[in-house]
Design a protein around this motif. Sequence first.
Motif, mmCIF file in Angstrom:
data_model
loop_
_atom_site.group_PDB
_atom_site.id
_atom_site.type_symbol
_atom_site.label_atom_id
_atom_site.label_comp_id
_atom_site.label_asym_id
_atom_site.label_seq_id
_atom_site.Cartn_x
_atom_site.Cartn_y
_atom_site.Cartn_z
ATOM 1 N N SER A 39 -4.511 10.374 12.096
ATOM 2 C CA SER A 39 -3.396 11.153 11.545
ATOM 3 C C SER A 39 -2.457 11.639 12.650
ATOM 4 O O SER A 39 -1.225 11.602 12.495
ATOM 5 C CB SER A 39 -3.939 12.348 10.759
ATOM 6 O OG SER A 39 -2.880 13.148 10.275
ATOM 7 N N LYS B 127 -15.440 11.141 -0.928
ATOM 8 C CA LYS B 127 -16.299 10.734 -2.054
ATOM 9 C C LYS B 127 -17.699 10.393 -1.561
ATOM 10 O O LYS B 127 -18.704 10.782 -2.166
ATOM 11 C CB LYS B 127 -15.694 9.530 -2.775
ATOM 12 C CG LYS B 127 -14.538 9.870 -3.696
ATOM 13 C CD LYS B 127 -13.985 8.608 -4.349
ATOM 14 C CE LYS B 127 -12.751 8.924 -5.193
ATOM 15 N NZ LYS B 127 -12.160 7.684 -5.767
ATOM 16 N N ASP C 252 -4.474 8.432 3.423
ATOM 17 C CA ASP C 252 -4.857 9.266 2.272
ATOM 18 C C ASP C 252 -5.986 8.605 1.481
ATOM 19 O O ASP C 252 -6.955 9.270 1.071
ATOM 20 C CB ASP C 252 -3.649 9.489 1.351
ATOM 21 C CG ASP C 252 -2.658 10.481 1.939
ATOM 22 O OD1 ASP C 252 -3.055 11.234 2.853
ATOM 23 O OD2 ASP C 252 -1.493 10.495 1.500
ATOM 24 N N ASP C 253 -5.871 7.296 1.278
ATOM 25 C CA ASP C 253 -6.911 6.551 0.559
ATOM 26 C C ASP C 253 -8.230 6.585 1.324
ATOM 27 O O ASP C 253 -9.304 6.769 0.730
ATOM 28 C CB ASP C 253 -6.477 5.096 0.341
ATOM 29 C CG ASP C 253 -5.304 4.972 -0.622
ATOM 30 O OD1 ASP C 253 -5.047 5.937 -1.370
ATOM 31 O OD2 ASP C 253 -4.638 3.913 -0.626
ATOM 32 N N LEU C 254 -8.142 6.414 2.638
ATOM 33 C CA LEU C 254 -9.340 6.414 3.475
ATOM 34 C C LEU C 254 -10.037 7.770 3.449
ATOM 35 O O LEU C 254 -11.264 7.850 3.307
ATOM 36 C CB LEU C 254 -8.967 6.033 4.914
ATOM 37 C CG LEU C 254 -10.100 6.022 5.940
ATOM 38 C CD1 LEU C 254 -11.177 5.005 5.559
ATOM 39 C CD2 LEU C 254 -9.553 5.709 7.337
ATOM 40 N N GLU D 204 0.479 6.217 6.144
ATOM 41 C CA GLU D 204 0.162 7.514 5.529
ATOM 42 C C GLU D 204 -0.589 7.329 4.212
ATOM 43 O O GLU D 204 -1.541 8.058 3.918
ATOM 44 C CB GLU D 204 1.455 8.305 5.305
ATOM 45 C CG GLU D 204 2.076 8.810 6.607
ATOM 46 C CD GLU D 204 3.443 9.441 6.415
ATOM 47 O OE1 GLU D 204 3.843 10.266 7.270
ATOM 48 O OE2 GLU D 204 4.125 9.099 5.414
ATOM 49 N N LYS D 205 -0.159 6.346 3.418
ATOM 50 C CA LYS D 205 -0.841 6.064 2.149
ATOM 51 C C LYS D 205 -2.262 5.556 2.400
ATOM 52 O O LYS D 205 -3.222 5.995 1.760
ATOM 53 C CB LYS D 205 -0.060 5.033 1.332
ATOM 54 C CG LYS D 205 -0.690 4.746 -0.035
ATOM 55 C CD LYS D 205 0.072 3.672 -0.784
ATOM 56 C CE LYS D 205 -0.541 3.423 -2.159
ATOM 57 N NZ LYS D 205 -1.970 3.052 -2.096
ATOM 58 N N ASP D 206 -2.386 4.626 3.356
ATOM 59 C CA ASP D 206 -3.710 4.081 3.687
ATOM 60 C C ASP D 206 -4.638 5.181 4.192
ATOM 61 O O ASP D 206 -5.839 5.179 3.883
ATOM 62 C CB ASP D 206 -3.584 2.984 4.745
ATOM 63 C CG ASP D 206 -2.913 1.724 4.206
ATOM 64 O OD1 ASP D 206 -2.852 1.567 2.969
ATOM 65 O OD2 ASP D 206 -2.445 0.903 5.024
ATOM 66 N N THR E 190 -10.503 10.319 11.221
ATOM 67 C CA THR E 190 -9.235 10.195 10.485
ATOM 68 C C THR E 190 -8.215 11.220 10.981
ATOM 69 O O THR E 190 -7.009 10.982 10.915
ATOM 70 C CB THR E 190 -9.435 10.360 8.959
ATOM 71 O OG1 THR E 190 -9.964 11.660 8.677
ATOM 72 C CG2 THR E 190 -10.356 9.293 8.411
ATOM 73 N N GLY F 32 -9.830 9.996 1.116
ATOM 74 C CA GLY F 32 -10.414 10.140 -0.218
ATOM 75 C C GLY F 32 -11.740 9.423 -0.344
ATOM 76 O O GLY F 32 -12.706 9.970 -0.894
ATOM 77 N N ASP F 33 -11.826 8.191 0.176
ATOM 78 C CA ASP F 33 -13.069 7.412 0.129
ATOM 79 C C ASP F 33 -14.184 8.099 0.918
ATOM 80 O O ASP F 33 -15.333 8.159 0.468
ATOM 81 C CB ASP F 33 -12.838 6.003 0.688
ATOM 82 C CG ASP F 33 -11.997 5.140 -0.239
ATOM 83 O OD1 ASP F 33 -11.886 5.489 -1.425
ATOM 84 O OD2 ASP F 33 -11.440 4.124 0.231
#
Length: 252
Positions: free
Chosen positions: A188, A228, A220-222, A216-218, A184, A224-225
């Motif tokens: 980035s 987790k 951030d979500d990635l 950028e949103k995708d 990632t 985060g996943d």
Amino acid sequence: MKTIKYCLLFLLGLGMLSSCAYSVYPVSDLNRKYESAMQTVEELTAKSQVHIYLSESEVPGDYELISFVNWHPVIAIPLIAPDGSQRLKKFYKKAVLKAAELGGNAIIVTTIGEFKVINAHDLEPIDVEIKSGAKNDVMGSMTLDTFTDGSINDLDKKKQSKLVDALVKEIENGLKKSKTLEETDVVSSKIEALKDYNDSAAKPSRSLSKKIKGFEKDLDDLVGDIEKKMKKAAKRAETKEKIKSKLKKNPK
């Protein structure tokens, strides 16, 4: 030991015999192997940037010579990896990738395994379809280099547009295929390079700005996943260690 010695002598003999034989490299086969060999986004990007010529007379207009290159397979053992079959299968691919690495936009083949890398004037990019399902090397990109070193700004608008499209596709593939935080980070850096390029334009593209914000949103979500999943994996490992420790202390 004798068996190994005889085998080596046999292979050496075959190599000596093969050196006396003709090697034929049909141009149609070279083209066919090249088409099937270029699969990743990075390879297809190089393919779109580098033309292949078989003589100087084929090159339209003037050009600058960048370098002479000699390529040969690393392994050339008869029966296992014949030199001829490797040259037929890999030569165009290796030549084009090396030309892209050296900053050329074309090669002139002088013989199989040898070629000139050139920068020809007024060459249009080759129309190469980079499908969304193409294999993607998340950790590398020749396209990114043209953005980070600023060389994209020296190209005409049409070529810049082609490179922007290629980098966008790399980012899309990276967002789909990245499995680690390291990967990632690479995605980035590509998004950041694309954003810097668009922001520095005399008239930034609104549609590209919108696309970048979506990336950028995708991302951030990635991230985060992935984080987790890493925490869950760490918890499972910790639980297993605790169970093992208890079993050691209280064996049945």
